[in-house]
Each structure stands twice: as structure tokens, then as C-alpha cells.
Motif scaffolding. Structure first.
Motif, PDB file in Angstrom:
ATOM      1  N   PRO A 136       7.125 -10.596   6.707  1.00  0.00           N
ATOM      2  CA  PRO A 136       6.756 -10.839   8.111  1.00  0.00           C
ATOM      3  C   PRO A 136       5.835  -9.789   8.710  1.00  0.00           C
ATOM      4  CG  PRO A 136       9.057 -10.142   7.910  1.00  0.00           C
ATOM      5  CD  PRO A 136       8.585 -10.420   6.525  1.00  0.00           C
ATOM      6  N   ASP A 137       5.831  -8.580   8.168  1.00  0.00           N
ATOM      7  CA  ASP A 137       5.008  -7.515   8.746  1.00  0.00           C
ATOM      8  C   ASP A 137       3.815  -7.161   7.876  1.00  0.00           C
ATOM      9  OD1 ASP A 137       6.538  -6.543   6.674  1.00  0.00           O
ATOM     10  OD2 ASP A 137       6.937  -4.604   7.613  1.00  0.00           O
ATOM     11  N   VAL A 138       3.485  -8.010   6.912  1.00  0.00           N
ATOM     12  CA  VAL A 138       2.400  -7.722   5.966  1.00  0.00           C
ATOM     13  C   VAL A 138       1.212  -8.629   6.256  1.00  0.00           C
ATOM     14  CG1 VAL A 138       1.700  -7.721   3.544  1.00  0.00           C
ATOM     15  CG2 VAL A 138       4.000  -6.963   4.170  1.00  0.00           C
ATOM     16  N   THR A 139       0.014  -8.047   6.323  1.00  0.00           N
ATOM     17  CA  THR A 139      -1.206  -8.826   6.528  1.00  0.00           C
ATOM     18  C   THR A 139      -2.219  -8.469   5.450  1.00  0.00           C
ATOM     19  OG1 THR A 139      -2.135  -7.143   8.005  1.00  0.00           O
ATOM     20  CG2 THR A 139      -0.878  -8.937   9.028  1.00  0.00           C
ATOM     21  N   GLY A 140      -3.188  -9.352   5.263  1.00  0.00           N
ATOM     22  CA  GLY A 140      -4.297  -9.058   4.364  1.00  0.00           C
ATOM     23  C   GLY A 140      -4.141  -9.561   2.950  1.00  0.00           C
ATOM     24  N   TRP A 141      -3.019 -10.208   2.654  1.00  0.00           N
ATOM     25  CA  TRP A 141      -2.797 -10.703   1.294  1.00  0.00           C
ATOM     26  C   TRP A 141      -2.622 -12.223   1.354  1.00  0.00           C
ATOM     27  CZ3 TRP A 141      -4.036  -7.530  -2.432  1.00  0.00           C
ATOM     28  CH2 TRP A 141      -3.931  -6.155  -2.212  1.00  0.00           C
ATOM     29  N   GLU A 142      -3.733 -12.918   1.254  1.00  0.00           N
ATOM     30  CA  GLU A 142      -3.716 -14.368   1.353  1.00  0.00           C
ATOM     31  C   GLU A 142      -3.149 -14.985   0.074  1.00  0.00           C
ATOM     32  OE1 GLU A 142      -4.435 -16.119   4.026  1.00  0.00           O
ATOM     33  OE2 GLU A 142      -4.779 -14.217   5.067  1.00  0.00           O
ATOM     34  N   PRO A 143      -2.410 -16.093   0.190  1.00  0.00           N
ATOM     35  CA  PRO A 143      -1.927 -16.785  -1.008  1.00  0.00           C
ATOM     36  C   PRO A 143      -3.086 -17.113  -1.956  1.00  0.00           C
ATOM     37  CG  PRO A 143      -0.858 -17.669   0.938  1.00  0.00           C
ATOM     38  CD  PRO A 143      -1.924 -16.738   1.434  1.00  0.00           C
ATOM     39  N   GLY A 144      -2.848 -16.906  -3.227  1.00  0.00           N
ATOM     40  CA  GLY A 144      -3.861 -17.150  -4.243  1.00  0.00           C
ATOM     41  C   GLY A 144      -4.674 -15.933  -4.619  1.00  0.00           C
ATOM     42  N   THR A 145      -4.557 -14.841  -3.850  1.00  0.00           N
ATOM     43  CA  THR A 145      -5.318 -13.630  -4.160  1.00  0.00           C
ATOM     44  C   THR A 145      -4.885 -13.073  -5.507  1.00  0.00           C
ATOM     45  OG1 THR A 145      -5.491 -13.081  -1.810  1.00  0.00           O
ATOM     46  CG2 THR A 145      -5.907 -11.308  -3.386  1.00  0.00           C
ATOM     47  N   PRO A 146      -5.814 -12.837  -6.450  1.00  0.00           N
ATOM     48  CA  PRO A 146      -5.442 -12.268  -7.748  1.00  0.00           C
ATOM     49  C   PRO A 146      -5.229 -10.764  -7.640  1.00  0.00           C
ATOM     50  CG  PRO A 146      -7.799 -12.688  -7.705  1.00  0.00           C
ATOM     51  CD  PRO A 146      -7.258 -13.186  -6.393  1.00  0.00           C
ATOM     52  N   VAL A 147      -4.141 -10.288  -8.213  1.00  0.00           N
ATOM     53  CA  VAL A 147      -3.765  -8.880  -8.062  1.00  0.00           C
ATOM     54  C   VAL A 147      -3.173  -8.334  -9.355  1.00  0.00           C
ATOM     55  CG1 VAL A 147      -3.304  -9.042  -5.582  1.00  0.00           C
ATOM     56  CG2 VAL A 147      -1.455  -9.495  -7.226  1.00  0.00           C
ATOM     57  N   THR A 148      -3.230  -7.021  -9.471  1.00  0.00           N
ATOM     58  CA  THR A 148      -2.393  -6.305 -10.415  1.00  0.00           C
ATOM     59  C   THR A 148      -1.542  -5.337  -9.604  1.00  0.00           C
ATOM     60  OG1 THR A 148      -2.336  -5.038 -12.488  1.00  0.00           O
ATOM     61  CG2 THR A 148      -4.045  -4.456 -10.904  1.00  0.00           C
ATOM     62  N   VAL A 149      -0.739  -4.530 -10.292  1.00  0.00           N
ATOM     63  CA  VAL A 149       0.250  -3.698  -9.615  1.00  0.00           C
ATOM     64  C   VAL A 149       0.157  -2.257 -10.108  1.00  0.00           C
ATOM     65  CG1 VAL A 149       2.731  -3.311  -9.255  1.00  0.00           C
ATOM     66  CG2 VAL A 149       1.825  -5.643  -9.347  1.00  0.00           C
ATOM     67  N   HIS A 150       0.138  -1.315  -9.180  1.00  0.00           N
ATOM     68  CA  HIS A 150       0.375   0.087  -9.534  1.00  0.00           C
ATOM     69  C   HIS A 150       1.892   0.223  -9.657  1.00  0.00           C
ATOM     70  CE1 HIS A 150       0.531   4.358  -9.737  1.00  0.00           C
ATOM     71  NE2 HIS A 150      -0.707   4.560  -9.324  1.00  0.00           N
ATOM     72  N   PRO A 151       2.409   0.434 -10.871  1.00  0.00           N
ATOM     73  CA  PRO A 151       3.857   0.305 -11.070  1.00  0.00           C
ATOM     74  C   PRO A 151       4.700   1.471 -10.586  1.00  0.00           C
ATOM     75  CG  PRO A 151       2.766   0.798 -13.139  1.00  0.00           C
ATOM     76  CD  PRO A 151       1.684   0.633 -12.124  1.00  0.00           C
ATOM     77  N   ALA A 152       4.073   2.540 -10.066  1.00  0.00           N
ATOM     78  CA  ALA A 152       4.828   3.726  -9.654  1.00  0.00           C
ATOM     79  C   ALA A 152       5.002   3.779  -8.153  1.00  0.00           C
ATOM     80  CB  ALA A 152       4.120   4.991 -10.122  1.00  0.00           C
ATOM     81  N   GLN A 153       6.199   4.178  -7.744  1.00  0.00           N
ATOM     82  CA  GLN A 153       6.475   4.396  -6.324  1.00  0.00           C
ATOM     83  C   GLN A 153       7.349   5.625  -6.196  1.00  0.00           C
ATOM     84  OE1 GLN A 153       8.877   1.433  -4.328  1.00  0.00           O
ATOM     85  NE2 GLN A 153       8.086   1.982  -2.310  1.00  0.00           N
ATOM     86  N   ALA A 154       6.848   6.646  -5.505  1.00  0.00           N
ATOM     87  CA  ALA A 154       7.623   7.864  -5.316  1.00  0.00           C
ATOM     88  C   ALA A 154       8.865   7.571  -4.493  1.00  0.00           C
ATOM     89  CB  ALA A 154       6.778   8.936  -4.626  1.00  0.00           C
ATOM     90  N   ALA A 155       9.978   8.162  -4.888  1.00  0.00           N
ATOM     91  CA  ALA A 155      11.222   7.974  -4.157  1.00  0.00           C
ATOM     92  C   ALA A 155      11.091   8.561  -2.758  1.00  0.00           C
ATOM     93  CB  ALA A 155      12.374   8.636  -4.907  1.00  0.00           C
ATOM     94  N   ASP A 156      11.820   7.979  -1.814  1.00  0.00           N
ATOM     95  CA  ASP A 156      11.798   8.480  -0.449  1.00  0.00           C
ATOM     96  C   ASP A 156      12.174   9.953  -0.434  1.00  0.00           C
ATOM     97  OD1 ASP A 156      11.142   5.967   0.425  1.00  0.00           O
ATOM     98  OD2 ASP A 156      13.176   5.426   1.030  1.00  0.00           O
ATOM     99  N   GLY A 157      11.362  10.748   0.265  1.00  0.00           N
ATOM    100  CA  GLY A 157      11.653  12.172   0.386  1.00  0.00           C
ATOM    101  C   GLY A 157      11.128  13.025  -0.745  1.00  0.00           C
ATOM    102  N   SER A 158      10.517  12.409  -1.770  1.00  0.00           N
ATOM    103  CA  SER A 158       9.960  13.180  -2.876  1.00  0.00           C
ATOM    104  C   SER A 158       8.619  13.769  -2.439  1.00  0.00           C
ATOM    105  CB  SER A 158       9.766  12.286  -4.107  1.00  0.00           C
ATOM    106  OG  SER A 158       9.182  13.001  -5.167  1.00  0.00           O
ATOM    107  N   VAL A 159       8.515  15.094  -2.422  1.00  0.00           N
ATOM    108  CA  VAL A 159       7.323  15.780  -1.930  1.00  0.00           C
ATOM    109  C   VAL A 159       6.721  16.610  -3.055  1.00  0.00           C
ATOM    110  CG1 VAL A 159       6.425  17.438  -0.246  1.00  0.00           C
ATOM    111  CG2 VAL A 159       8.281  15.874   0.397  1.00  0.00           C
ATOM    112  N   LEU A 160       5.406  16.520  -3.200  1.00  0.00           N
ATOM    113  CA  LEU A 160       4.726  17.302  -4.222  1.00  0.00           C
ATOM    114  C   LEU A 160       4.546  18.743  -3.765  1.00  0.00           C
ATOM    115  CD1 LEU A 160       1.817  14.963  -5.385  1.00  0.00           C
ATOM    116  CD2 LEU A 160       3.664  15.837  -6.824  1.00  0.00           C
ATOM    117  N   PRO A 161       4.775  19.715  -4.660  1.00  0.00           N
ATOM    118  CA  PRO A 161       4.414  21.098  -4.334  1.00  0.00           C
ATOM    119  C   PRO A 161       2.907  21.210  -4.105  1.00  0.00           C
ATOM    120  CG  PRO A 161       5.764  20.999  -6.324  1.00  0.00           C
ATOM    121  CD  PRO A 161       5.371  19.596  -5.992  1.00  0.00           C
ATOM    122  N   ARG A 162       2.500  22.155  -3.282  1.00  0.00           N
ATOM    123  CA  ARG A 162       1.077  22.303  -2.964  1.00  0.00           C
ATOM    124  C   ARG A 162       0.238  22.506  -4.218  1.00  0.00           C
ATOM    125  NH1 ARG A 162      -0.538  26.578   1.584  1.00  0.00           N
ATOM    126  NH2 ARG A 162       0.679  25.046   2.763  1.00  0.00           N
TER     127      ARG A 162
END
Length: 345
Positions: free
Chosen positions: A73-99
Motif C-alpha cells: 500500500p505504501d510502495v510506488t513506482g513498480w508497475e505490474p509487469g516490470t522486469p526486475v532482479t533482486v539485490h539479495p542482501a539486506q542489513a539487519a536493523d541497527g547494523s552499522v558499518l564502522p567508519r
């Protein structure tokens, strides 16, 4: 919907699961093609991949592409039929990279990856007819790039990241003579990525003549059949080790020139193994690792859109109902990249 699910070592099933519904921030994708990776094979054969051990059934697959079906319901810009691939990685909530890591998001300590048992509950992959995906993980396929080609973007991104690692330490690929040891799917894609990045020449070495034939099709200027007695060349300024075989390390280090660079893209075991490493010190070799990728999946898609043809890496295609045969083919001799047709587009 049907999904390819591993329940334990040797226990792979194509089973019915409920169709997903797009929740907040999600898009449902009808997956069309999936590429079998070594980790998928390891979960099937061993019930584990590295230190990630199955505790529950897991939907396999992180090399996938398909078409958008519906958005949350809150997603826009992805029309049905759009061909896509996936970036399979998602950082866990709160995971922060050192500088010091400066945007190297592939090195987050807490990352959920499609088709991975690294965390519990596990993260199901994309070997299913439908999959709800976080919108920010979607990548639109360029015009003219099919979903079959799109399923190759993830492993091509791994290869491009390895090539970029050489550039980031000051030993760029352009204009250089390159050796790639190991002509499995990733090694062959490193060949293609190195040539795409402007390598003067690429030599591929492997024990398998059929693997070397694929490397040749993907742009290798020279191939060395180690199984038939060919020897690695000497004084190679830039080497990519893509076999992940500890027994090969001694010879690969010896092939690397004094002061040269070795990029390790083949996964090495997480357990103690014997390896001859003396040349690392006496030749002052720079040996760097290359792990997954950051945003090179965008580079991979751009290259495919510009006409880079890596389709020769695909040697087998199976339907979803033949998933067991697909994994067996990927684990056997004579195959390179094995694809599964997950649904009809």
C-alpha cells in the motif's frame, strides 16, 4: 504457489506454499528464472553452507529475476509487469558499518541474504513462483535484457566486485595481463568482467576441459588445462583465484609475480587446511579477499544492457518440477551455470 525447499541433507522438495501478499514496503514478484549457486548445492548435500546450518526448511535461491505482480500500500513506482532482479542482501536493523569500512555494505556483520540459514528464523530465497521482496532490494532490468539474463546479474556482480577490488588497491585491470585460476561459473564471469574492464589479455586455468571451453566463449584469450599437464605461467602481475581449492594456493602464489596482486574470489574453507603459503611473504604479494558485492549489481545490469553477453556460462536449464535434477547437475561434472525456470512469464 510452488517453491523449492530444502528440509535437510539430501532432502529437497518442490512443495506448495501460500501465495505471498505484499506488505508495507514490499513488492510481490513472479519469479521466472533462478540460478543455482554452490551454496544452494551445499544446503542440499550437507544441510549447511559454511557455518550456516539448517534448523528449519528453507526456500533456496538468491540469483533470481522475474516480473512485478503487485505492490504494498505504501510502495510506488513498480508497475505490474516490470522486469526486475533482486539485490539479495539486506542489513539487519541497527547494523552499522564502522567508519573505516566506508560504504562497503557487503561487510555488514549482520546481513540477511536470500536463501540463507545464517540467522534464525532463516531467510527464504527466491526459488518460488512468487516472492514478496523489499522494494529497495529490487533492480529494474534494462531494456532488451531478459529475465533469464537478469538471473545472471547477481553472479556477474560478484565477478565485477572482484575486478573492482583489484582497482581499489591500486592494481587496476585495464591494460594488464590477467590470470584467472578456476573456470567454474564465477571464474568464467571474472574472465568476462576482466575483459569488459579492459584487460589486455586473460588466461584461464582449470582441471576441466569443458569449463575451459566456457571460459573461452566468455573471452579468455588463452586456456590452460591443468588436468592435462599444462602449468600455470610465471610472473603474473594480477591473478584472480576463483577455485576456492586450498591445494591450488601454493601454485597460484608461485604464479603471482614478485610484488604482484592476488584477488581471492573463490570461497575458502572455514576449517584448517594445509596450504603452501611461503611465497606470500618472500614475493611480497598483496593478497586480498573479494566477498559478494556492494552495488556492482547495477554495474552488471548496465553492462548487460550495453550488450555484454555472458549467456555462454549457462549450460543447463530445468523446470521448477526438476529442481532436484538441476541441483544434481550443478553439483556434477560438465556443468557451469544451471538455471531453473521458476514460472512462465
Amino acid at each position: 504457489m510452488r517453491a523449492v525447499v530444502v528440509h535437510g541433507a539430501g532432502d529437497l522438495r518442490v512443495e506448495e506454499r501460500p501465495d505471498p501478499v505484499a506488505g508495507p514496503g514490499e513488492v510481490v514478484v513472479a519469479m521466472e528464472w533462478g540460478g543455482v549457486c554452490g551454496s544452494d548445492v551445499s544446503y542440499w548435500k550437507n544441510g549447511a553452507s559454511g557455518t550456516a546450518v539448517l534448523r528449519d526448511p528453507l526456500v533456496l535461491g538468491h540469483e533470481v529475476a522475474g516480473r512485478v505482480v503487485a505492490s504494498g500500500p505504501d510502495v510506488t513506482g513498480w508497475e505490474p509487469g516490470t522486469p526486475v532482479t533482486v539485490h539479495p542482501a539486506q542489513a539487519a536493523d541497527g547494523s552499522v558499518l564502522p567508519r573505516r569500512l566506508g560504504g562497503r555494505t557487503n561487510l555488514h556483520s549482520q546481513v540477511r541474504y536470500f536463501g540463507s540459514a545464517a540467522f534464525h528464523p532463516h531467510t527464504d530465497g527466491g526459488f518460488s513462483e512468487l516472492r514478496a521482496v523489499r522494494a529497495e532490494q529490487l533492480r529494474r532490468l534494462p531494456d532488451g535484457v531478459s529475465t533469464e539474463q537478469g538471473a545472471l546479474a547477481e553472479p556477474l556482480a560478484v565477478a565485477m566486485h572482484a575486478v573492482n577490488r583489484a582497482g581499489r588497491i591500486g592494481t587496476g585491470v585495464r591494460g594488464r595481463d590477467v590470470l584467472v585460476n578456476g573456470a567454474g561459473p564465477i571464474g568464467c564471469l571474472v574472465v568476462a568482467a576482466a575483459k569488459h574492464a579492459g584487460a589486455a589479455s586473460v588466461t584461464a586455468a582449470d582441471l576441466s576441459a569443458s569449463s575451459l571451453a566456457v571460459a573461452k566463449e566468455l573471452g579468455a584469450d588463452r586456456v590452460l588445462d591443468i588436468g592435462s599437464g599444462d602449468r600455470l605461467p610465471e610472473d603474473c602481475e594480477l591473478v584472480f583465484e576463483a577455485s576456492g581449492a586450498p591445494a591450488a594456493l601454493g601454485g597460484v602464489l608461485r604464479a603471482t609475480a614478485r610484488g604482484g596482486t592476488l584477488v581471492q574470489v573463490g570461497n575458502l574453507p572455514g576449517t584448517p587446511v594445509p596450504a603452501a603459503l611461503g611465497d606470500l611473504v618472500t614475493r611480497e604479494i598483496t593478497w586480498v579477499g573479494a566477498y559478494r558485492f556492494v552495488e556492482e549489481i547495477g554495474d552488471a545490469l548496465a553492462a548487460l544492457g550495453d550488450g555484454l553477453d555472458v549467456s555462454a556460462v549457462v549450460t543447463h536449464r530445468f523446470g521448477i518440477e526438476q529442481a532436484g535434477e538441476a541441483l544434481a547437475a550443478a553439483a556434477g561434472q560438465g556443468s557451469s551455470k544451471v538455471l531453473i525456470r521458476l514460472s512462465e512469464g
